[in-house]
Design a protein around this motif. Structure first.
Motif, mmCIF file in Angstrom:
data_model
loop_
_atom_site.group_PDB
_atom_site.id
_atom_site.type_symbol
_atom_site.label_atom_id
_atom_site.label_comp_id
_atom_site.label_asym_id
_atom_site.label_seq_id
_atom_site.Cartn_x
_atom_site.Cartn_y
_atom_site.Cartn_z
ATOM 1 N N GLN A 75 7.087 10.678 2.205
ATOM 2 C CA GLN A 75 5.994 9.769 1.839
ATOM 3 C C GLN A 75 6.486 8.700 0.859
ATOM 4 O O GLN A 75 6.165 7.521 0.989
ATOM 5 C CB GLN A 75 4.842 10.579 1.226
ATOM 6 N N ARG A 107 2.700 4.429 2.762
ATOM 7 C CA ARG A 107 1.851 3.531 1.964
ATOM 8 C C ARG A 107 0.817 4.374 1.232
ATOM 9 O O ARG A 107 0.611 5.544 1.557
ATOM 10 C CB ARG A 107 1.105 2.573 2.900
ATOM 11 N N LEU A 108 0.130 3.763 0.289
ATOM 12 C CA LEU A 108 -0.984 4.429 -0.391
ATOM 13 C C LEU A 108 -1.961 4.972 0.663
ATOM 14 O O LEU A 108 -2.351 4.226 1.569
ATOM 15 C CB LEU A 108 -1.703 3.423 -1.293
ATOM 16 N N VAL A 144 -1.076 12.756 -0.292
ATOM 17 C CA VAL A 144 -2.037 11.832 -0.917
ATOM 18 C C VAL A 144 -1.631 11.606 -2.375
ATOM 19 O O VAL A 144 -1.615 10.470 -2.860
ATOM 20 C CB VAL A 144 -3.482 12.390 -0.830
ATOM 21 N N ILE A 145 -1.272 12.667 -3.070
ATOM 22 C CA ILE A 145 -0.948 12.526 -4.499
ATOM 23 C C ILE A 145 0.288 11.638 -4.689
ATOM 24 O O ILE A 145 0.255 10.676 -5.457
ATOM 25 C CB ILE A 145 -0.785 13.914 -5.162
ATOM 26 N N SER A 167 1.407 9.487 -2.682
ATOM 27 C CA SER A 167 1.199 8.142 -2.117
ATOM 28 C C SER A 167 0.732 7.150 -3.181
ATOM 29 O O SER A 167 0.833 5.951 -3.011
ATOM 30 C CB SER A 167 0.211 8.175 -0.942
ATOM 31 N N THR A 168 0.213 7.672 -4.308
ATOM 32 C CA THR A 168 -0.177 6.770 -5.407
ATOM 33 C C THR A 168 1.033 6.469 -6.299
ATOM 34 O O THR A 168 0.875 5.857 -7.350
ATOM 35 C CB THR A 168 -1.275 7.421 -6.275
ATOM 36 N N ARG A 169 2.199 6.958 -5.913
ATOM 37 C CA ARG A 169 3.440 6.910 -6.713
ATOM 38 C C ARG A 169 3.351 7.825 -7.928
ATOM 39 O O ARG A 169 3.994 7.587 -8.954
ATOM 40 C CB ARG A 169 3.811 5.480 -7.149
ATOM 41 N N SER A 170 2.519 8.851 -7.801
ATOM 42 C CA SER A 170 2.536 9.915 -8.803
ATOM 43 C C SER A 170 3.785 10.769 -8.561
ATOM 44 O O SER A 170 4.534 10.529 -7.616
ATOM 45 C CB SER A 170 1.255 10.743 -8.669
ATOM 46 N N ARG A 179 -5.441 5.811 1.567
ATOM 47 C CA ARG A 179 -6.753 5.460 1.017
ATOM 48 C C ARG A 179 -7.709 5.189 2.172
ATOM 49 O O ARG A 179 -7.890 4.043 2.595
ATOM 50 C CB ARG A 179 -6.587 4.221 0.127
#
Ligand code: ACO
Length: 377
Positions: A344, A349-350, A187-188, A190-193, A352
């Motif tokens: 990922q 994808r993001l 998840v983290i 996936s935000t491109r963090s 969400r």
């Protein structure tokens, strides 16, 4: 509502397959029983990061590369010293040290992964020594990953047998589908963090007793039981109090966790030669009694032994204190977290999802009815 997302398929992965009904775990194409007790940790890490086992010269180069990245920066050592002075639990110390792995470095996912995999044993090993009032020992580039971790913990070179037992453990827990900490990491990123943020979040998720925090309490129960005749009474009393038995039950497995078998075998071999055989026999008896009583209490829910029960036994045999069982889990699982983050970033994808709103609606805000906040000066 799918409470706890049970049964929900959230992504596809090439990394591991958990077959909960068949009790099988496949690690990047290999059965856990085949790979974990036989492969070097470095080979497994390479397999997860690069999608195939390394050729011998690639294995040697990869091992040298990891070896060069083991030394901690002064900032990490300082945080560990402060954490030890404040009696911080080891999982929290690891969670505080992990984000510092990005200090002064540019974000680069594969580099970040290599740095984290290489540094986790040094962080956890140094922290154990600091908590014991001992100075950390310098990192050594000439030892294998598993031997280096034991050297960091205890300050002496381990026997081949001890290093192999730990290596089997680290390989066994390196990845396991979309468990809570791996999902957190995905998840983290996936935000491109960045990958180090993801690994830090994953450490936090792993800490909880419903995920990676169970082996210490599982061993406590075996010690509390003490002798085989007491197993039934102690376990019954725990279940009567509505307690969960740590080391049993799993969200996905409805049969015995295959990792429990791999670790039980490793523990048996190890205890036959080096450890307290009586403790091993007691643990087997406790397991059998727990399974019988869980079947009696929860006939509709198949509860079997999970990975944590034999983790506790094996790591105890290697002289690790219980507070360091979960950080040692992280030393193995950081491979899976890293590989999932790379996957990922490449394919995902993001993440969400949505929630169903079940709160009130149609309320009206009325100024007169609202409390006015008075600030006293
Ligand atoms: N001991 C006693 N009862 C249990 C146990 C257990 N170990 N596990 C589940 N149950 C019971 C629950 O109380 C529940 O009973 P109820 O329906 O009467 O309320 C029923 O079985 C179903 O439990 P859930 O919580 O719905 O099962 P879930 O899939 O969410 O739980 C979990 C999985 C969290 C692992 C659970 O089995 C547990 O708490 N085990 C003990 C902790 C543990 O060993 N954690 C490590 C897991 S392995 C890993 O993450 C690396």
């Amino acid at each position: 509502m799918a409470d706890g997302l049970e049964g929900v398929v959230a992504t596809s992965t090439r990394l591991s397959e958990v077959d909960g009904d068949g009790g099988r775990l496949t690690l990047a194409g290999y059965a856990v029983e085949d790979l974990a007790p036989n492969a070097a940790f470095e080979e497994v890490a390479y397999l997860f990061l690069h999608g195939r086992l390394p050729a011998p010269e690639e294995h040697a180069r990869f091992a040298r590369d990891l070896g060069r990245r083991r030394t901690l920066t002064p900032a990490v050592t300082l945080v560990l010293q402060e954490a030890a002075a404040a009696q911080t639990p080891p999982m929290d110390a690891l969670r505080m040290a992990a984000p510092l792995l990005s200090l002064g470095r540019e974000e680069q996912p594969l580099e970040d992964a290599m740095n984290a995999i290489a540094a986790f044993p040094t962080i956890v090993g140094s922290y154990r020594r600091l908590r014991n009032g001992e100075a950390p020992v310098p990192a050594r580039a000439d030892l294998t990953h598993a031997a280096h971790y034991l050297h960091q913990l205890f300050g002496s070179e381990p026997s081949a047998e001890r290093a192999r037992a730990l290596e089997t453990y680290l390989n066994t827990v390196c990845d396991h589908g979309l468990n809570a900490s791996t999902f957190t990491a995905r998840v983290i990123v996936s935000t491109r963090s960045d990958l180090i943020s993801a690994i830090t979040g994953a450490v936090g998720a792993l800490k909880g007793p419903l995920h990676g925090g169970a082996p210490g309490p599982a061993l406590d129960m075996v010690f509390e039981i003490g002798t085989p005749e007491r197993a039934e009474a102690v376990i019954r009393a725990r279940l009567d109090r509505g307690e969960r038995l740590m080391g049993f039950g799993h969200r996905v497995y409805r049969v015995r966790d295959p990792r429990a078998d791999v670790l039980a075998k490793a523990a048996e071999q190890f205890y036959a030669r080096a450890g307290d055989r009586r403790l091993y026999d007691l643990a087997r008896r406790v397991e059998a009694t727990a399974l019988r009583l869980l079947r009696e209490r929860k006939p509709d829910r198949r509860l079997d032994t999970n990975v944590e029960f034999y983790t506790a036994l094996l790591l105890h045999g290697l002289d690790l204190p219980p507070a360091f069982f979960t950080p040692t889990f992280a030393v193995g699982r950081v491979v899976g977290w890293s590989a999932h983050c790379l996957e990922q970033l490449r394919d995902g994808r993001l993440i969400r999802p949505q929630s169903t709103y079940i709160g009130p609606s149609g309320l009206h805000y009325e100024r007169e009815a609202a409390t006015t906040l008075r600030v006293e000066t």
